[in-house]
Design a protein around this motif. Structure first.
Motif, PDB file in Angstrom:
ATOM      1  N   GLY A   1       1.247  -1.184   0.434  1.00 49.54           N
ATOM      2  CA  GLY A   1      -0.140  -0.420   0.151  1.00 49.54           C
ATOM      3  C   GLY A   1       1.162   1.667  -0.034  1.00 49.54           C
ATOM      4  N   CYS A   2       2.137   1.215  -0.364  1.00 49.21           N
ATOM      5  CA  CYS A   2       2.910   2.065  -0.339  1.00 49.21           C
ATOM      6  C   CYS A   2       2.677   3.322  -1.769  1.00 49.21           C
ATOM      7  N   ASP A   3       2.609   4.313  -1.617  1.00 48.26           N
ATOM      8  CA  ASP A   3       2.513   5.848  -2.667  1.00 48.26           C
ATOM      9  C   ASP A   3       3.695   6.377  -3.409  1.00 48.26           C
ATOM     10  N   GLN A  44      -1.014  -3.281   3.988  1.00 54.33           N
ATOM     11  CA  GLN A  44      -1.442  -1.850   4.380  1.00 54.33           C
ATOM     12  C   GLN A  44      -0.142  -1.444   5.232  1.00 54.33           C
ATOM     13  N   CYS A  75       2.554   0.115   4.968  1.00 49.70           N
ATOM     14  CA  CYS A  75       3.126   1.736   4.900  1.00 49.70           C
ATOM     15  C   CYS A  75       2.284   2.235   5.781  1.00 49.70           C
ATOM     16  N   GLU A  76       0.777   2.218   5.931  1.00 49.62           N
ATOM     17  CA  GLU A  76       0.516   2.887   7.192  1.00 49.62           C
ATOM     18  C   GLU A  76       0.318   2.518   8.654  1.00 49.62           C
ATOM     19  N   GLN A  77       1.494   1.707   8.569  1.00 52.07           N
ATOM     20  CA  GLN A  77       2.106   1.483  10.428  1.00 52.07           C
ATOM     21  C   GLN A  77       3.521   2.631   9.717  1.00 52.07           C
ATOM     22  N   ARG A  78       3.805   3.768  11.003  1.00 49.12           N
ATOM     23  CA  ARG A  78       4.986   4.538  10.977  1.00 49.12           C
ATOM     24  C   ARG A  78       5.547   4.167  12.287  1.00 49.12           C
TER      25      ARG A  78
END
Length: 464
Positions: free
Chosen positions: A247-249, A438, A440-443
């Protein structure tokens, strides 16, 4: 006189009773006597003995048997005649219905198959052209912007849907063709139990020729669909090489191995920690004996934290190369891989994870050590002071800093770079490593992808 008539009446009643019991059919009984029913004076008539009909029991049994046989034979003949007539009528009706079905639906089924095939072919051709046009436009736009993955997230689902539609329509067309041809074959078959067969006619011959021509046309359509599916699979395969995982943009692109190409990371909090976890997605173009992915150090020790690649292995060091954790056979150039390195000073346990699986673990690594603050953090290079910039080098690129070795530079793509000041659990790392998830939503709370400042240098750049 009364006493003389009484026996006569009794005898008559007994004769009637015997006749009623012995015969089922109406039998005419003659009750006439051989004497006159007249009494003269002075005479005492005596009853004349006569044989009662009910006394001949053998004769009545044979009569009844012959009557039953005659009745049963008549019934059997009637039933056989009726059954024969029913069979003739029903078989004639069945023959007419089958002939009408073949004449009415045979040609229409073939036309329907041909029409459906043409519609599916035209729809697929239109959608393929539209998709290829979008690919062409997207490729031109990406080339103009220097971006190789633009719109890939949107194009891949569309191509997947197109490929699925092609497979579904091909399956439906095959079923329709099989159903029509099997129905036509059944209509022209023979019923071996009754000996019934549909007579061949000129119309049946034309129908067979039409079905054969439709079959040839459908074979061509199916071959075209198969070829289209193969082409779509190739396009989807090429897009998989371009899209970003988890899910990285956006991603960092390191186009080549160079000491000028790297990315500096500027955390908001100082890296004075006794435990941490580093995770990232990477897709190396090429690897050497030692390729730097993540490097943190200071002037005293440039190798405080390093995450490295070998020819086909991943390496993880804390406090210097003396504390090395290595996992072999986990890296393949040209493919996305998720790497995590975790370490705890209290236990001295260093663990390396690849694609969500623990691949190496070493105890007693820098036990009791604390990572000092005040160092510099780079992606794709390490600051080891090996190669100071000379005035004659001609590398007056703004933002370039000396001390990088081009043999250690990373070439490829990198995304989802995060760092935590704790050791993540196995479940958390598995979620981050999900290719279609997803993650990339976890930072991280020390370095957060998309939030912490990252400055590309040289030819490094962000791509979307």
């Amino acid at each position: 006189m009364l006493t003389w008539r009484l026996p006569q009446a009794v005898c008559v009643l007994s004769v009637c009773a015997c006749l009623l019991l012995a015969y089922e059919d109406d039998i005419e009984v003659n009750y006439a006597d051989t004497y006159y029913n007249e009494i003269t004076e002075g005479e005492t008539p005596q009853p004349t003995p006569s044989s009662a009909p009910c006394s001949s029991s053998d004769l009545t049994k044979w009569d009844k048997m012959f009557s039953m046989l005659e009745n049963s034979q008549m019934r059997e003949n009637m039933l056989l005649q009726y059954a024969d007539e029913i069979v003739k009528v029903e078989m004639g009706s069945l023959r007419g219905e089958m002939l009408r079905s073949v004449a009415q639906y045979g040609g229409s089924c073939g036309m329907a198959v041909e029409t459906v095939g043409r519609r599916m072919a035209s729809q697929l051709e239109f959608r393929i052209r539209e998709t290829l046009e979008r690919l062409k436009i997207g490729g031109q736009t990406s080339a103009a912007a220097g971006n190789s993955v633009e719109n890939s997230d949107n194009l891949e689902p569309m191509l997947q849907q197109l490929l699925s539609a092609a497979r579904t329509q091909s399956s439906r067309l095959t079923k329709l063709e099989t159903g029509c041809f099997s129905s036509a074959g059944a209509g022209m078959g023979r019923n071996t139990k009754t000996g019934f067969q549909i007579a061949e006619s000129g119309g049946a011959g034309h129908l067979e020729q039409a079905v054969t021509s439709h079959e040839v046309a459908l074979d061509g359509v199916l071959a075209a669909l198969q070829q289209t599916r193969e082409e779509l699979e190739e396009v989807v395969g090429s897009l998989r090489q371009r899209y970003l995982p988890a899910g990285c943009d956006m991603a960092l692109l390191f186009p080549m191995r160079s000491r000028r190409i790297y990315t500096s990371v500027i955390p908001e909090v100082p890296l004075s920690i006794s435990s941490f976890t580093i995770c990232m997605w990477l897709k190396p173009t090429t690897v050497s004996n030692k390729t730097v992915l993540f490097s943190y150090g200071n002037r005293r020790n440039p190798y405080e934290i390093q995450l490295l690649l070998g020819q086909n292995s991943a390496l993880f060091t804390i406090g210097g190369e003396a504390h090395l954790v290595e996992a072999r056979g986990v890296v393949k150039p040209g493919e996305w891989i998720h790497l995590c390195g975790a370490w705890s000073s209290q236990q001295g346990l260093a663990t390396l994870w690849a694609d969500g699986k623990k691949v190496a673990s070493t105890p007693g690594v820098a036990e009791g050590h604390v990572i000092p603050a005040g160092g510099s953090l780079q992606l794709g290079q390490e600051r080891n002071g090996c190669c100071p910039q000379s005035p004659s080098s001609g590398s007056g690129v703004e933002g370039f800093e000396g001390g990088f070795d081009p043999k250690l530079a990373f070439a490829g793509k990198m995304t989802g770079v995060n760092m935590w000041d704790r050791v993540l659990s196995e479940e958390q790392i598995s979620q981050l490593a999900s290719l279609k998830g997803q993650g990339c939503e976890q930072r991280g709370n020390m370095v957060a992808w998309g939030m912490t400042e990252m400055v590309p240098h040289g030819g490094a750049q962000f791509i979307y």
